[in-house]
Design an enzyme around this catalytic site. Sequence first.
Site, short mmCIF file in Angstrom:
data_model
loop_
_atom_site.label_atom_id
_atom_site.label_comp_id
_atom_site.label_asym_id
_atom_site.label_seq_id
_atom_site.Cartn_x
_atom_site.Cartn_y
_atom_site.Cartn_z
N GLU A 162 22.33 12.76 29.64
CA GLU A 162 20.90 12.63 29.98
C GLU A 162 20.63 11.15 30.20
OE1 GLU A 162 17.50 14.19 30.81
OE2 GLU A 162 18.29 15.52 29.25
N HIS A 206 18.62 21.16 36.90
CA HIS A 206 17.21 20.92 37.27
C HIS A 206 17.20 20.35 38.69
CE1 HIS A 206 16.56 20.69 32.71
NE2 HIS A 206 16.17 21.88 33.14
N GLU A 266 16.59 16.64 39.73
CA GLU A 266 17.36 15.56 39.08
C GLU A 266 18.58 15.30 39.97
OE1 GLU A 266 17.93 16.72 34.96
OE2 GLU A 266 15.76 16.88 34.63
#
Lengths: 299, 299
Positions: free
Chosen positions: B167, B15, B18
Site C-alpha cells: 500500500e 481497485h 489505483e
Amino acid sequence: MKNAIKQVAITGGTHGNELTGVYLIKHWSSCPEEVQRDSFATELHLTNPSANQQVRRYIDQDLNRQFNIQDLNNPELDGCEQQRAKALNTLLGPKEDPRVDFVIDLHTTTANMGMSLVFNTSDPFVVGMAFYIKQKMPHATLFFHPSDRLEDNFLTSVGRFNGFLIEAGPVAQGLLNYQVYSETRTAVMHALDYLEKVNAGGTLDLPRQMSGYQFIEKIRLPEDSTGEITAMVHPNLQDKDYHPINPGDPLFITLAGETIPYQGDTTVYGAFINEAAYYDQHIGLSFMREVDITLNDVN
Amino acid sequence: MKNAIKQVAITGGTHGNELTGVYLIKHWSSCPEEVQRDSFATELHLTNPSANQQVRRYIDQDLNRQFNIQDLNNPELDGCEQQRAKALNTLLGPKEDPRVDFVIDLHTTTANMGMSLVFNTSDPFVVGMAFYIKQKMPHATLFFHPSDRLEDNFLTSVGRFNGFLIEAGPVAQGLLNYQVYSETRTAVMHALDYLEKVNAGGTLDLPRQMSGYQFIEKIRLPEDSTGEITAMVHPNLQDKDYHPINPGDPLFITLAGETIPYQGDTTVYGAFINEAAYYDQHIGLSFMREVDITLNDVN
C-alpha cells in the site's frame, strides 16, 4: 455605472469529484451571511449534482467544456452535461444577455498549483479582481487564458463578464483538504470584497501590471502504437507547477525508468502537472509562458 | 520443504483507479524477466479490468472485500466484483486448497502512508517477508492486521499463505506518480528475492522483533442529522499517518472552521488519514496501535 454588479453566482461541483466547491456551497447555504454583501445579491449553485453523487468528474461530458454559444444552441447535444449546460445557461444566462453579472466557479486540481486564479479575459474589471486577490494572497498565481466570451466553453462565460475560476491544489479527487478548502474560502471572500468596493466606486490602489502565466498547449504522455501510456511525469517535474522547464530538462520517465527530456528550444513553465482528470486523454501537463498582465482601467 | 513456494501471483488494479499496480503489471508483462526467479513461477494479473477501464475503485462492490469463504461460496452474490472474486478464486485458489502459494496485491492510497506493508497473518513465513523488505527499505511501515485466512476478505487470502498487500502513497486516484511507482516496484523485487532465498533454504539474518502498527477501528467523519458530512480531517492531522494522536489533539475541523478534538483517553496512531476511497462511507481515518511484531520462525 457601467460595471455595477447586481447579481453574483458562486458555483461548485462543476466537476463532481472536486468536493471543495461542493462543501463550500453547502457551508454557505447554511451560513449565507458569509457571502452576502450590501451592494449585490449572491446566489449559490451546485452545478453537477449527478456527477457529484457518483463522485465522478462527469457522467457523459466534461461540463466545463459545454458553454460555447454554438453548443448551447445545438439541440442535438443531449448528453447529461450538455443538457445540464443548457439548464445552467437558462438559470444564469442566457449567454447572449445574461441575468447574472459574474460567475465565480470553484475547482480543484491534483497538481501542485496552489491558489491559481484563472481568468479568460483581459477586461480590466476581471483582471482587477485577479490583481486584488493576489494583493491579498501574494502566493496566488495568475493563470491568464484570454478568449472570446461567447466562444469560451467554461461555465464562467455565461455571466455578463467572462468570470472567474478558482483552481486550488494539490488535492486528490473525492476528498476534502482543509488547507485547500480554507484557501478557496478566503479567495472567494476577497473576490466578493472586490466587487463590493468596485460597486462603491472607491479607489482600489491596484498595480498597473502583474506577472502571470498564459496557457500555450497541452502535452500528451508518450504512448505505444496501441495507444497505451508508456511513460509518466518525471519525478523532477512532479509538484513543480509554474517552475521553468528548460530545453533538455527531464519531462517524462518510461515504465522501465528511462528519462525523456523536453526537446523544445525555449523555456516554458508547467501547469496541471500530473492532473488526474486529464489521464483519460493521456495529457501529462500544460505548457505555459510567463507573461506580464496589464490592468488598463477599472470603471 | 513445507514452505516451498512454486507459484506466485502479483496482482494489480484490484481497485480500478489505483493505477500504479495496473501499470506495473503492464510493465512486467513486457519485461517478465524482472519478476522471474529460478525457484518459482511468477504470474501477473489485472484483477478488475472493468473498474480500471472506468477509472473507478469498483463497479458494484469493493473487490478487495469479497474473498471470505462464505461469500465466495454464496451463489446469490452476483454483483460485478462478487462475480469477479469468484473468477479470481477459481483462477488463483480455490481458497480451500489454493493452486497459488502466495499473492502480492498492489495498492495505493491518497493518505501519506509511504511504503506500507500490510499483512494479515502472524505466520512467520509472511512476517519474515515484511521484516526482510523493511530491512531493505527502513522507511517502510509494518501494518499488521492478523485474521483467519478463510474468513479474511482480501484478495491476498486466496493464496496458500495469507499473503501480502503493498500500500503506497500518497498518490491521487487515477494517476501515476513515479516515486510511488518506483517504490512499489522495488518492494516487489525484495519480496520476490525473499521468496527465492527462503526456497534456497539459506539463513536470512532477520531480527526477532520489529515495531509496527495494528488496526483498531475506522473513525467516521462528523455528520449532521441528515447524514451530511459536517467536518473534515484537521490540518494538523493531514499527512501525519503513523504519528501519535493524544487525548485532546485536534481530529476534525468543521466546514465553518471549528476544531473537534480526539476525546479518547489513550494515545493512538492514525492511518488512511483522509483516504478518498473511504469518503463514500464517511470514514476520516483509521486508529492504530503501536505493536511489537515477533518473528517466531522461518522454515
